[in-house]
Design an enzyme around this catalytic site. Structure first.
Site, PDB file in Angstrom:
ATOM      1  N   LYS A 124      -3.154  -3.096  -8.190  1.00  0.00           N
ATOM      2  CA  LYS A 124      -4.403  -3.499  -7.541  1.00  0.00           C
ATOM      3  C   LYS A 124      -5.452  -3.885  -8.576  1.00  0.00           C
ATOM      4  O   LYS A 124      -6.222  -4.840  -8.368  1.00  0.00           O
ATOM      5  CB  LYS A 124      -4.922  -2.368  -6.647  1.00  0.00           C
ATOM      6  CG  LYS A 124      -4.097  -2.129  -5.396  1.00  0.00           C
ATOM      7  CD  LYS A 124      -4.124  -3.322  -4.446  1.00  0.00           C
ATOM      8  CE  LYS A 124      -5.468  -3.482  -3.766  1.00  0.00           C
ATOM      9  NZ  LYS A 124      -5.482  -4.614  -2.792  1.00  0.00           N
ATOM     10  N   TRP A 160      -9.678   6.151   1.018  1.00  0.00           N
ATOM     11  CA  TRP A 160      -9.250   7.052   2.094  1.00  0.00           C
ATOM     12  C   TRP A 160      -9.406   6.382   3.459  1.00  0.00           C
ATOM     13  O   TRP A 160      -9.999   6.935   4.383  1.00  0.00           O
ATOM     14  CB  TRP A 160     -10.056   8.352   2.030  1.00  0.00           C
ATOM     15  CG  TRP A 160      -9.756   9.221   0.838  1.00  0.00           C
ATOM     16  CD1 TRP A 160      -9.241   8.802  -0.366  1.00  0.00           C
ATOM     17  CD2 TRP A 160      -9.962  10.629   0.729  1.00  0.00           C
ATOM     18  NE1 TRP A 160      -9.122   9.872  -1.223  1.00  0.00           N
ATOM     19  CE2 TRP A 160      -9.559  11.006  -0.585  1.00  0.00           C
ATOM     20  CE3 TRP A 160     -10.455  11.593   1.583  1.00  0.00           C
ATOM     21  CZ2 TRP A 160      -9.628  12.330  -1.037  1.00  0.00           C
ATOM     22  CZ3 TRP A 160     -10.542  12.916   1.133  1.00  0.00           C
ATOM     23  CH2 TRP A 160     -10.126  13.272  -0.152  1.00  0.00           C
ATOM     24  N   TYR A 175       0.770   1.586  -8.076  1.00  0.00           N
ATOM     25  CA  TYR A 175      -0.106   1.004  -7.054  1.00  0.00           C
ATOM     26  C   TYR A 175      -1.481   0.682  -7.626  1.00  0.00           C
ATOM     27  O   TYR A 175      -1.994  -0.438  -7.469  1.00  0.00           O
ATOM     28  CB  TYR A 175      -0.237   1.963  -5.871  1.00  0.00           C
ATOM     29  CG  TYR A 175      -1.305   1.560  -4.886  1.00  0.00           C
ATOM     30  CD1 TYR A 175      -1.163   0.425  -4.098  1.00  0.00           C
ATOM     31  CD2 TYR A 175      -2.472   2.314  -4.752  1.00  0.00           C
ATOM     32  CE1 TYR A 175      -2.154   0.050  -3.200  1.00  0.00           C
ATOM     33  CE2 TYR A 175      -3.462   1.946  -3.854  1.00  0.00           C
ATOM     34  CZ  TYR A 175      -3.304   0.810  -3.086  1.00  0.00           C
ATOM     35  OH  TYR A 175      -4.286   0.442  -2.199  1.00  0.00           O
ATOM     36  N   THR A 212       0.796  -1.229   0.000  1.00  0.00           N
ATOM     37  CA  THR A 212       0.000   0.000   0.000  1.00  0.00           C
ATOM     38  C   THR A 212       0.831   1.283   0.000  1.00  0.00           C
ATOM     39  O   THR A 212       0.270   2.373   0.123  1.00  0.00           O
ATOM     40  CB  THR A 212      -0.934   0.030   1.223  1.00  0.00           C
ATOM     41  OG1 THR A 212      -0.153  -0.052   2.418  1.00  0.00           O
ATOM     42  CG2 THR A 212      -1.932  -1.123   1.178  1.00  0.00           C
TER      43      THR A 212
END
Length: 299
Positions: free
Chosen positions: A129, A150, A125, A62
């Site tokens: 994903k 978020w 990223y 992440t």
């Protein structure tokens, strides 16, 4: 039902574990080094030994900015690891709930993104994903992909804790005001995942497998989010900060580009699971109350 949480030491994983242990399920939480989703053969043996009826995958790379340099590692975990886990689930007849992200979208939209909207990630990223999602879809029919945005919580490092720390240290803090999204408390998401697990356990034939969105209800900017954090903090302690200054993305460059619009449409989740996320302000207030009780580190 026996439930295995992969990535149980992360921010979401910890909240999910504490939520699931309050249910009637037998819950197992594994993380590195006990389980490594990039090693399919070893992964298969670990899953076979535990014999869960459901797996929830919270494991992910992440570090959005570092991913631009650590491309191979990001894809190894987020793409290959997700596909490995889906393959093991297929081979052993286990459904999978897999956590994904708003970063699969490029942020150029101006209405809440629906699950059916085309993906167009703008960084390593997000691409890793998205390709992980595709790996899950390709290898396993009985899957639920849950995209969120978020994410913050009492565990680990996140935006809320960063703003609180800066508010104690500085009189002025600068926060981006032209990126929009939906702050999501990890505990709210964990409780939503637990409800999805219950439906899988109680009535698996009725489950509408596929992709869903879950994020805090309502939208704001990072600047608006920061102002709310400061206001909640001031109710509980004296803060040094006097001004939260709005800045543009151009004034606050980062190695990885961020979507300027990360608002997700969660109506499909309500229609198929009866789950309605709470307003993001409610989640923030409750998370701050938990944080200030002293049960968790503030830094």
């Amino acid at each position: 039902m026996r439930v295995l949480v992969v990535g149980s030491n992360g921010m979401l994983g910890r909240d999910l574990m504490s939520t699931l242990v309050q249910t009637e399920y037998t819950v197992f939480g594994l993380d590195i080094p006990q389980i490594d989703i990039t090693r399919q053969h070893e992964l298969s043996g670990v899953v076979r030994d535990l014999s869960p009826a459901l797996i929830i995958n919270c494991a992910a790379y992440t570090a959005v900015d570092k991913a631009e340099q650590e491309t191979e590692l990001a894809f190894s975990i987020n793409r290959d690891g997700s596909a490995n886990l889906a393959t093991v689930c297929h081979d052993q007849g286990i459904p999978l709930i897999h956590i994904s992200t708003d970063y699969v979208f490029d942020g150029t939209g101006r209405r809440p993104y629906r699950e059916s909207d085309p993906a167009s990630p703008i960084g390593v990223y997000g691409r890793s994903k998205w390709e992980g999602e595709e790996g899950v879809r390709d290898h396993l029919r009985e899957h639920l992909i849950v995209r969120t945005a978020w994410l913050y919580g009492v565990q680990g490092n996140n935006f809320v804790k960063t703003i609180l720390r800066l508010s104690r240290e500085k009189e002025r803090i600068r926060v981006v005001a032209d990126q929009f999204g939906c702050p999501t408390w990890a505990r709210d998401l964990a409780e939503g995942l637990a409800r999805m697990a219950t439906l899988i356990s109680d009535d698996p034939a009725s489950v509408q497998w596929g992709t869903y969105h879950f994020c805090g209800q309502g939208q704001t900017t990072w600047h608006g989010f920061a102002e709310a954090i400061v206001a909640e903090g001031r109710r509980r302690e004296e803060l040094k900060v006097q001004q939260v200054v709005p800045v543009t993305t151009a004034e606050y460059p980062t190695p990885a580009a961020r979507p300027s619009w990360s608002v997700l449409d969660c109506r499909k989740l309500e229609e198929n699971f009866g789950i309605v996320p709470r307003p993001w302000q409610t989640g923030l207030s409750e998370m701050m109350e938990e944080l200030y009780r002293g049960d968790f580190p503030r830094q």
